[in-house]
Design a protein around this motif. Structure first.
Motif, mmCIF file in Angstrom:
data_model
loop_
_atom_site.group_PDB
_atom_site.id
_atom_site.type_symbol
_atom_site.label_atom_id
_atom_site.label_comp_id
_atom_site.label_asym_id
_atom_site.label_seq_id
_atom_site.Cartn_x
_atom_site.Cartn_y
_atom_site.Cartn_z
ATOM 1 N N THR A 299 2.730 0.676 -4.253
ATOM 2 C CA THR A 299 4.161 0.995 -4.244
ATOM 3 C C THR A 299 4.744 0.865 -5.644
ATOM 4 O O THR A 299 4.604 -0.164 -6.299
ATOM 5 C CB THR A 299 4.909 0.059 -3.285
ATOM 6 O OG1 THR A 299 4.453 0.294 -1.951
ATOM 7 C CG2 THR A 299 6.411 0.302 -3.367
ATOM 8 N N LYS B 79 -2.545 1.595 -0.639
ATOM 9 C CA LYS B 79 -2.315 0.194 -0.315
ATOM 10 C C LYS B 79 -0.863 -0.167 -0.634
ATOM 11 O O LYS B 79 -0.243 0.471 -1.492
ATOM 12 C CB LYS B 79 -3.248 -0.686 -1.146
ATOM 13 C CG LYS B 79 -4.720 -0.372 -1.003
ATOM 14 C CD LYS B 79 -5.553 -1.239 -1.950
ATOM 15 C CE LYS B 79 -7.037 -0.926 -1.840
ATOM 16 N NZ LYS B 79 -7.838 -1.775 -2.767
ATOM 17 N N PRO B 80 -0.334 -1.197 0.018
ATOM 18 C CA PRO B 80 1.046 -1.607 -0.296
ATOM 19 C C PRO B 80 1.247 -1.897 -1.786
ATOM 20 O O PRO B 80 2.329 -1.635 -2.325
ATOM 21 C CB PRO B 80 1.230 -2.862 0.549
ATOM 22 C CG PRO B 80 0.335 -2.642 1.729
ATOM 23 C CD PRO B 80 -0.866 -1.937 1.163
ATOM 24 N N GLU B 81 0.219 -2.395 -2.454
ATOM 25 C CA GLU B 81 0.358 -2.698 -3.882
ATOM 26 C C GLU B 81 0.421 -1.449 -4.757
ATOM 27 O O GLU B 81 0.645 -1.542 -5.968
ATOM 28 C CB GLU B 81 -0.775 -3.610 -4.360
ATOM 29 C CG GLU B 81 -2.166 -3.148 -3.982
ATOM 30 C CD GLU B 81 -2.678 -3.835 -2.719
ATOM 31 O OE1 GLU B 81 -1.905 -3.938 -1.733
ATOM 32 O OE2 GLU B 81 -3.867 -4.239 -2.713
ATOM 33 N N SER C 33 3.779 1.299 3.175
ATOM 34 C CA SER C 33 4.108 0.228 4.106
ATOM 35 C C SER C 33 2.836 -0.356 4.715
ATOM 36 O O SER C 33 1.831 0.339 4.900
ATOM 37 C CB SER C 33 5.022 0.752 5.201
ATOM 38 O OG SER C 33 4.359 1.754 5.955
ATOM 39 N N SER C 34 2.898 -1.639 5.024
ATOM 40 C CA SER C 34 1.713 -2.316 5.581
ATOM 41 C C SER C 34 1.678 -2.221 7.093
ATOM 42 O O SER C 34 2.630 -1.809 7.736
ATOM 43 C CB SER C 34 1.701 -3.774 5.140
ATOM 44 O OG SER C 34 2.886 -4.410 5.554
ATOM 45 N N GLN D 255 2.142 5.096 5.342
ATOM 46 C CA GLN D 255 1.536 3.855 5.818
ATOM 47 C C GLN D 255 0.265 3.556 5.037
ATOM 48 O O GLN D 255 -0.389 4.464 4.498
ATOM 49 C CB GLN D 255 1.210 3.968 7.304
ATOM 50 C CG GLN D 255 2.431 3.941 8.198
ATOM 51 C CD GLN D 255 2.047 3.876 9.673
ATOM 52 O OE1 GLN D 255 0.990 4.333 10.079
ATOM 53 N NE2 GLN D 255 2.930 3.285 10.478
ATOM 54 N N ALA D 256 -0.088 2.292 4.993
ATOM 55 C CA ALA D 256 -1.325 1.886 4.326
ATOM 56 C C ALA D 256 -2.501 2.657 4.909
ATOM 57 O O ALA D 256 -2.589 2.849 6.130
ATOM 58 C CB ALA D 256 -1.542 0.385 4.483
#
Length: 121
Positions: free
Chosen positions: A90, A86-88, A120-121, A13-14
Protein backbone atom coordinates in the motif's frame (compact mmCIF):
# COMPACT_ATOMS: atom_id res chain seq x y z
CA UNK A 1 7.21 20.20 -19.96
CA UNK A 2 6.15 16.70 -20.91
CA UNK A 3 2.93 15.69 -19.14
CA UNK A 4 2.71 12.14 -17.85
CA UNK A 5 -0.58 10.41 -17.22
CA UNK A 6 -0.79 7.57 -14.73
CA UNK A 7 -3.65 5.12 -14.44
CA UNK A 8 -4.56 1.82 -12.85
CA UNK A 9 -4.41 2.33 -9.13
CA UNK A 10 -7.16 1.29 -6.76
CA UNK A 11 -8.23 -0.94 -3.90
CA UNK A 12 -7.57 -4.68 -4.00
CA UNK A 13 -7.57 -7.53 -1.52
CA UNK A 14 -4.34 -9.23 -0.50
CA UNK A 15 -3.31 -11.76 -3.12
CA UNK A 16 -4.94 -9.78 -5.90
CA UNK A 17 -3.46 -7.99 -8.90
CA UNK A 18 -3.32 -4.50 -10.35
CA UNK A 19 -1.69 -3.05 -13.45
CA UNK A 20 -0.34 0.48 -13.48
CA UNK A 21 0.36 2.43 -16.64
CA UNK A 22 2.09 5.72 -17.29
CA UNK A 23 2.32 7.43 -20.66
CA UNK A 24 3.97 10.59 -21.92
CA UNK A 25 1.91 12.89 -24.08
CA UNK A 26 3.10 14.91 -27.04
CA UNK A 27 6.04 14.41 -29.36
CA UNK A 28 9.40 13.55 -27.84
CA UNK A 29 12.86 12.97 -29.27
CA UNK A 30 14.05 10.10 -27.12
CA UNK A 31 12.69 7.89 -24.35
CA UNK A 32 15.40 6.56 -22.07
CA UNK A 33 15.16 4.57 -18.86
CA UNK A 34 11.92 4.46 -16.91
CA UNK A 35 10.86 3.37 -13.47
CA UNK A 36 8.26 3.07 -10.77
CA UNK A 37 8.62 4.34 -7.22
CA UNK A 38 6.32 4.33 -4.22
CA UNK A 39 5.81 6.25 -1.03
CA UNK A 40 3.90 4.93 1.95
CA UNK A 41 2.60 7.25 4.70
CA UNK A 42 5.41 8.39 6.94
CA UNK A 43 8.09 6.80 4.78
CA UNK A 44 10.50 7.99 2.14
CA UNK A 45 9.91 7.37 -1.54
CA UNK A 46 11.54 4.11 -2.60
CA UNK A 47 12.43 2.45 -5.88
CA UNK A 48 10.14 -0.35 -7.00
CA UNK A 49 11.45 -1.24 -10.46
CA UNK A 50 13.35 0.25 -13.38
CA UNK A 51 13.77 -0.63 -17.04
CA UNK A 52 16.46 0.56 -19.44
CA UNK A 53 16.14 1.46 -23.12
CA UNK A 54 17.38 -2.04 -23.95
CA UNK A 55 14.83 -3.68 -21.69
CA UNK A 56 17.09 -4.47 -18.78
CA UNK A 57 15.16 -4.56 -15.52
CA UNK A 58 15.89 -4.05 -11.85
CA UNK A 59 13.56 -4.71 -8.91
CA UNK A 60 13.45 -3.98 -5.22
CA UNK A 61 13.94 -7.17 -3.24
CA UNK A 62 10.49 -6.75 -1.69
CA UNK A 63 8.72 -7.07 -5.06
CA UNK A 64 10.92 -9.55 -6.93
CA UNK A 65 8.89 -12.40 -8.34
CA UNK A 66 5.60 -10.53 -7.85
CA UNK A 67 5.92 -7.35 -9.94
CA UNK A 68 6.85 -7.03 -13.61
CA UNK A 69 7.88 -3.79 -15.29
CA UNK A 70 7.56 -3.40 -19.05
CA UNK A 71 7.77 -0.65 -21.63
CA UNK A 72 5.76 0.17 -24.73
CA UNK A 73 7.92 2.47 -26.82
CA UNK A 74 5.37 3.32 -29.54
CA UNK A 75 2.95 4.41 -26.83
CA UNK A 76 5.73 6.14 -24.85
CA UNK A 77 4.58 4.20 -21.82
CA UNK A 78 5.79 2.14 -18.91
CA UNK A 79 3.67 -0.46 -17.15
CA UNK A 80 3.84 -2.24 -13.81
CA UNK A 81 2.03 -5.54 -13.40
CA UNK A 82 1.58 -6.22 -9.70
CA UNK A 83 0.58 -9.73 -8.62
CA UNK A 84 0.27 -11.40 -5.24
CA UNK A 85 -0.20 -8.01 -3.63
CA UNK A 86 0.39 -7.61 0.09
CA UNK A 87 -0.90 -4.98 2.54
CA UNK A 88 2.66 -3.64 2.80
CA UNK A 89 2.49 -2.73 -0.90
CA UNK A 90 0.00 0.00 0.00
CA UNK A 91 1.44 3.33 -1.13
CA UNK A 92 1.22 6.09 -3.71
CA UNK A 93 3.01 4.88 -6.83
CA UNK A 94 4.87 7.30 -9.08
CA UNK A 95 6.29 6.72 -12.54
CA UNK A 96 9.48 8.35 -13.77
CA UNK A 97 10.41 8.67 -17.42
CA UNK A 98 13.75 10.00 -18.56
CA UNK A 99 12.93 11.91 -21.73
CA UNK A 100 14.69 14.13 -24.19
CA UNK A 101 12.02 16.49 -25.50
CA UNK A 102 12.19 17.63 -29.11
CA UNK A 103 13.10 21.15 -27.99
CA UNK A 104 15.90 20.16 -25.62
CA UNK A 105 19.56 19.21 -26.05
CA UNK A 106 19.56 16.89 -23.06
CA UNK A 107 17.32 14.46 -21.22
CA UNK A 108 15.40 15.10 -18.01
CA UNK A 109 13.45 13.03 -15.51
CA UNK A 110 9.71 13.60 -15.62
CA UNK A 111 7.42 12.31 -12.88
CA UNK A 112 3.80 11.23 -12.87
CA UNK A 113 1.25 12.70 -10.49
CA UNK A 114 1.01 9.52 -8.45
CA UNK A 115 -1.69 6.89 -8.14
CA UNK A 116 -2.92 5.32 -4.91
CA UNK A 117 -2.65 1.56 -4.44
CA UNK A 118 -4.37 0.14 -1.36
CA UNK A 119 -4.16 -3.54 -0.46
CA UNK A 120 -6.55 -4.75 2.21
CA UNK A 121 -5.83 -7.75 4.40
Amino acid sequence: QVPLVESGGGLVQAGGSLRLSCAASGVIFRLNDMGWYRQAPGKQRELVATITRDGGTNYADSVKGRFTISRDNPKKAVNLQMDSLKPEDTAVYYCRLNIRPTWAQSSTDYWGQGTQVTVSS
